[in-house]
Design an enzyme around this catalytic site. Sequence first.
Site, PDB file in Angstrom:
ATOM      1  N   ASN A  38      -3.861  -5.344  -5.192  1.00 36.15           N
ATOM      2  CA  ASN A  38      -5.482  -6.019  -4.762  1.00 36.15           C
ATOM      3  C   ASN A  38      -6.381  -4.643  -5.029  1.00 36.15           C
ATOM      4  O   ASN A  38      -7.453  -4.764  -5.394  1.00 36.15           O
ATOM      5  CB  ASN A  38      -5.562  -6.076  -3.176  1.00 36.15           C
ATOM      6  CG  ASN A  38      -4.872  -7.897  -2.631  1.00 36.15           C
ATOM      7  OD1 ASN A  38      -4.572  -8.483  -3.408  1.00 36.15           O
ATOM      8  ND2 ASN A  38      -5.279  -8.323  -1.671  1.00 36.15           N
TER       9      ASN A  38
ATOM     10  N   HIS B 184       1.088  -1.371   0.121  1.00 33.12           N
ATOM     11  CA  HIS B 184       0.016   0.184  -0.142  1.00 33.12           C
ATOM     12  C   HIS B 184       0.844   1.161  -0.082  1.00 33.12           C
ATOM     13  O   HIS B 184       0.698   2.130   0.458  1.00 33.12           O
ATOM     14  CB  HIS B 184      -1.226   0.231   0.547  1.00 33.12           C
ATOM     15  CG  HIS B 184      -2.330  -1.027   1.058  1.00 33.12           C
ATOM     16  ND1 HIS B 184      -3.028  -0.334   0.542  1.00 33.12           N
ATOM     17  CD2 HIS B 184      -1.976  -2.601   0.957  1.00 33.12           C
ATOM     18  CE1 HIS B 184      -3.940  -1.971   0.348  1.00 33.12           C
ATOM     19  NE2 HIS B 184      -3.222  -3.172   1.321  1.00 33.12           N
TER      20      HIS B 184
ATOM     21  N   ASP C 138      -0.191  -4.925   5.586  1.00 41.48           N
ATOM     22  CA  ASP C 138      -1.245  -5.979   5.307  1.00 41.48           C
ATOM     23  C   ASP C 138      -0.961  -6.208   3.843  1.00 41.48           C
ATOM     24  O   ASP C 138      -0.907  -5.667   3.282  1.00 41.48           O
ATOM     25  CB  ASP C 138      -3.231  -5.261   5.538  1.00 41.48           C
ATOM     26  CG  ASP C 138      -2.759  -3.652   4.272  1.00 41.48           C
ATOM     27  OD1 ASP C 138      -1.903  -3.362   4.958  1.00 41.48           O
ATOM     28  OD2 ASP C 138      -3.735  -3.669   4.051  1.00 41.48           O
ATOM     29  N   GLU C 139      -1.747  -7.633   2.669  1.00 41.19           N
ATOM     30  CA  GLU C 139      -2.237  -6.863   1.342  1.00 41.19           C
ATOM     31  C   GLU C 139      -0.644  -7.510   1.149  1.00 41.19           C
ATOM     32  O   GLU C 139      -0.642  -6.667  -0.386  1.00 41.19           O
ATOM     33  CB  GLU C 139      -3.145  -6.782   0.990  1.00 41.19           C
ATOM     34  CG  GLU C 139      -4.428  -6.516   1.198  1.00 41.19           C
ATOM     35  CD  GLU C 139      -5.591  -5.423   1.175  1.00 41.19           C
ATOM     36  OE1 GLU C 139      -6.647  -6.831   0.559  1.00 41.19           O
ATOM     37  OE2 GLU C 139      -5.376  -5.169   0.337  1.00 41.19           O
ATOM     38  N   LEU C 140       0.713  -7.852   1.459  1.00 45.67           N
ATOM     39  CA  LEU C 140       2.020  -7.828   0.574  1.00 45.67           C
ATOM     40  C   LEU C 140       1.805  -8.891  -0.985  1.00 45.67           C
ATOM     41  O   LEU C 140       0.948  -9.779  -0.598  1.00 45.67           O
ATOM     42  CB  LEU C 140       3.331  -8.494   1.195  1.00 45.67           C
ATOM     43  CG  LEU C 140       4.099  -8.074   1.070  1.00 45.67           C
ATOM     44  CD1 LEU C 140       4.375  -6.345   0.792  1.00 45.67           C
ATOM     45  CD2 LEU C 140       4.830  -8.257   1.869  1.00 45.67           C
TER      46      LEU C 140
END
EC number: 3.2.1.52
Lengths: 552, 552
Positions: B294, B269, B333-335
């Site tokens: 994502n 992010h 998150d969401e790597l």
Amino acid sequence: MKLVALAVFLATAYAPVQALWPLPQHIETGSSTLRLAPTFQITVAGHGVPGDLVAAASRTKQYLFGDKLERLVVGRGAVDAPSFGHAKVLSRLTLSLERGASFASVTSEAQKAPEDRDEAYHLVLPADGSAATITANSTLGLFRGLTTFSQLWYEHDNTIYTVSAPVTIQDAPAYPYRGLMLDTARNYFPVSDIKRTLDAMSWVKINQFHWHIVDSQSFPLEIPGFTDLAQKGAYSSSQVYTPNDVRDIVSYAGERGIDVMIEIDTPGHTAIIAEAHPEYVACPGATPWATYANEPPAGQLRFADAKVTDYIAKLFTAVTAMFPSKLFSTGGDELNTNCYSIDEPTQASLNATGRTLEQALDAFTQETHKALEVKGKTPVVWEEMVLVHNVTLSKETKVLVWISSANVKAVAEKGFQLIHAASDYFYLDCGGGGWVGNNPDGNSWCDPFKTWQHSYSFDPTANLTAEESKLVLGGQHLLWTEQSSPQNLDPIVWPRAASSAELFWSGPGLNISTALPRLHDVAYRMRQRGVNAISLQPEWCALRPGACDLTA
Amino acid sequence: MKLVALAVFLATAYAPVQALWPLPQHIETGSSTLRLAPTFQITVAGHGVPGDLVAAASRTKQYLFGDKLERLVVGRGAVDAPSFGHAKVLSRLTLSLERGASFASVTSEAQKAPEDRDEAYHLVLPADGSAATITANSTLGLFRGLTTFSQLWYEHDNTIYTVSAPVTIQDAPAYPYRGLMLDTARNYFPVSDIKRTLDAMSWVKINQFHWHIVDSQSFPLEIPGFTDLAQKGAYSSSQVYTPNDVRDIVSYAGERGIDVMIEIDTPGHTAIIAEAHPEYVACPGATPWATYANEPPAGQLRFADAKVTDYIAKLFTAVTAMFPSKLFSTGGDELNTNCYSIDEPTQASLNATGRTLEQALDAFTQETHKALEVKGKTPVVWEEMVLVHNVTLSKETKVLVWISSANVKAVAEKGFQLIHAASDYFYLDCGGGGWVGNNPDGNSWCDPFKTWQHSYSFDPTANLTAEESKLVLGGQHLLWTEQSSPQNLDPIVWPRAASSAELFWSGPGLNISTALPRLHDVAYRMRQRGVNAISLQPEWCALRPGACDLTA
């Protein structure tokens, strides 16, 4: 990968967005920058120019100089600034009627029957600074042209400009009825909220306000001769629409090219009438409510009673005097028969007259519709009146299809003109969770949320023959307000409702990907004008057309 | 049926609603009417009273006399007016600390570590007009008591009154962390919107603002020494939070009993950092974005690069100086690993050091977290850092469970304190339709809409052992803002977010039917204070507790 990606960004970032909404039928644009002169004037050629057209021209000037909307590109208006220096300047827009046409007020043109409305216009914006022109066969067409003209301009550093000159547009709507329905009975909306909504509607060329003004929960309409209904049925004395409020709203709408169709829903959805006339209402507040109504509170008109029929006919007559529209909705949805099976007076009426409930409903409908027709009004009803009940309706009656788009075909087969208002495509309130209490995980009956893309992808003539297709008058979004109030009116309606506005003006089959950047423009412009339209994407996406597409 | 129904209406219409929210742990109320004297005073006993407590008392008086909220019953305040005549009058509320306790500012008490916050208070409101009292062991407790006191009163005809005297309350929260997360990166929110949200949070005793301030789409935080990030990464120069803005927000929150936990989400992010430091970011804007992130745009920190690790550690250190909170979220998150597989510099770093991507992530995490720990901050991470990646975390690290409530058990089993933030219960943005473009019928990944009832029914210790249950710090609602902006902030958050506020203060297992009338009161009171909380039901239902329950 990086190079590819950067290339994509550059391409999208600098591709000018032609942000008109709804998209005109025919449009040619250039890529020259044209500035608006500080002394810019809008003039109307001819004599006897109606006051509401002059007012519309002056509002348009206020938008042009007041919007202060920077173009939605990376870098915003600064990207266009380099072209300002050598840009030509526009000092005049001239409106004129086609030869042979004569001036009538925008209001009177807007209040015609849908099939008689002439909204076509021709707009020319030269790139050389010579006067722009809008020509049409009616003042309503000129008004639509003004709306289009105001969407062509952006602001940066106090310069009002377009990057798309020259522009030539030939435009007319695909369908004559493009509406928005608001329920002001479940929760009340002040006049100012309705006016702001009418403004936003006019910006996307919606021409019909469908006002579901009363229902079982409250009766906020003060009707001359029937004032006890609002006195006892409104949420409070300050939550009432007086005859003056109605005149104000109707004229405000008319000046903006919008007709106001009132709905007095009968014989169902009328429990609140019991507050003033308990003798006219069957099963008021009967419990469990779910057995006697689709929503609390239960209570429906005793339509088998001649006194009730006469009362409603007179009430309709009084309401017709308040609304100049040719259309008048009498409702007719969700009639619950259990309510009458436990209502002794209704059973007594049926026994005395030897009629069935359906026969009594037919008599009630004919009587009350006759009261409208003698006043020159065309009845509009919800689909049950032709698909569930066997009542006699004039062939001019228009039908609102709401339960499901799957019912459109059946209504068309009966030969009635229809208005698309299907819950599976156009209900703005779906997806917000069920509102009845004591319902832990309950979601709304019409889940999921109806995205703008879903509404936009609707096909108005799906499964219809060529002949049946001619019966489609248009369509609308609808807001039922069990969970809405002035607090979320703008965010729940805008910009979503603009999707049906374009669908029914430009016609179906348009591309969602190319529509999105234009819809961002609609939303951003609405905000500049004080309407709280929501964001459809992160601003990063709004500035980069296509970059946030699923497939990008 | 009619008689039954009317009986129901009378019963519900006149049953006084005890409208406190969140519901106190122990409460006794009477049914006497007590009026507030126009000269009503709030005094604080003792010396060295902190300024923010005095200010809170004065705000409370403004609410008492300014709310002008009529009680939610049929007939509203007029129903209570007959009891005004012989009602006793209250002229004073006295706040005092328990013996042995000493004054510290509300702000400093609120900014303690969650487990050290003392929010308990004891409130006594006699029916005879003698002084009301609030006692507590901390100014934060006194502040919570003031919030409760302000919810006891209604207005009618310029009389401020309660119908529930006497009142005795002994109260303390079930969980020390009750939060609300706001994402100001997808779309920007002015400081005034954040302050209004902080006010509303304090009214329902939410004590933690989780500020997801930056993300891949924009970097609106101006950090001393790192100002190029906002200069190049904010949506515009007017969409930036300056150090002054941050000080303003942090102190505004503190004075209202709220701690501000900042989140600088890393190493994912972070695409926007490429605008200022392209050399620090892998796969910026790589397409198709769905392969590398994502959400668009793709782009993640090159955490395998020692220079990047050092840069982020220094950045964290600079940010710690802006936020007094003991908590600091580093995200995690969401790597997306595909992003690194195509990033030559990262591959080179890994080859040079002989480390795997996971080993490099572990080193990055330890280095950057160390920078926080030397500043006395406790790291907070999203669940992937303990469930997906095998990184070394201090045992004090707190974990936000967001993907699913089903993952709570796994996090607890690893022995970390956790914060409930599960998308299947607490995401305010779900159910609004998918936001990526070119996605006709797509709805949001976390459909359906999370109703207040659903969030309210959450069990914080489901499937946990007694030992694991002790690891639950609390929970929060969250607003990700891909489709939100200032235009819909209040309606999408309120009153829904009040449901988790009560769940984590009063504890789970409360009754939804009896909560609904209280929640209506919360929403109506918020509106009187300028927060656009939506209607949960038609006003007809709001005035008749229980009458619109599914089973009524």
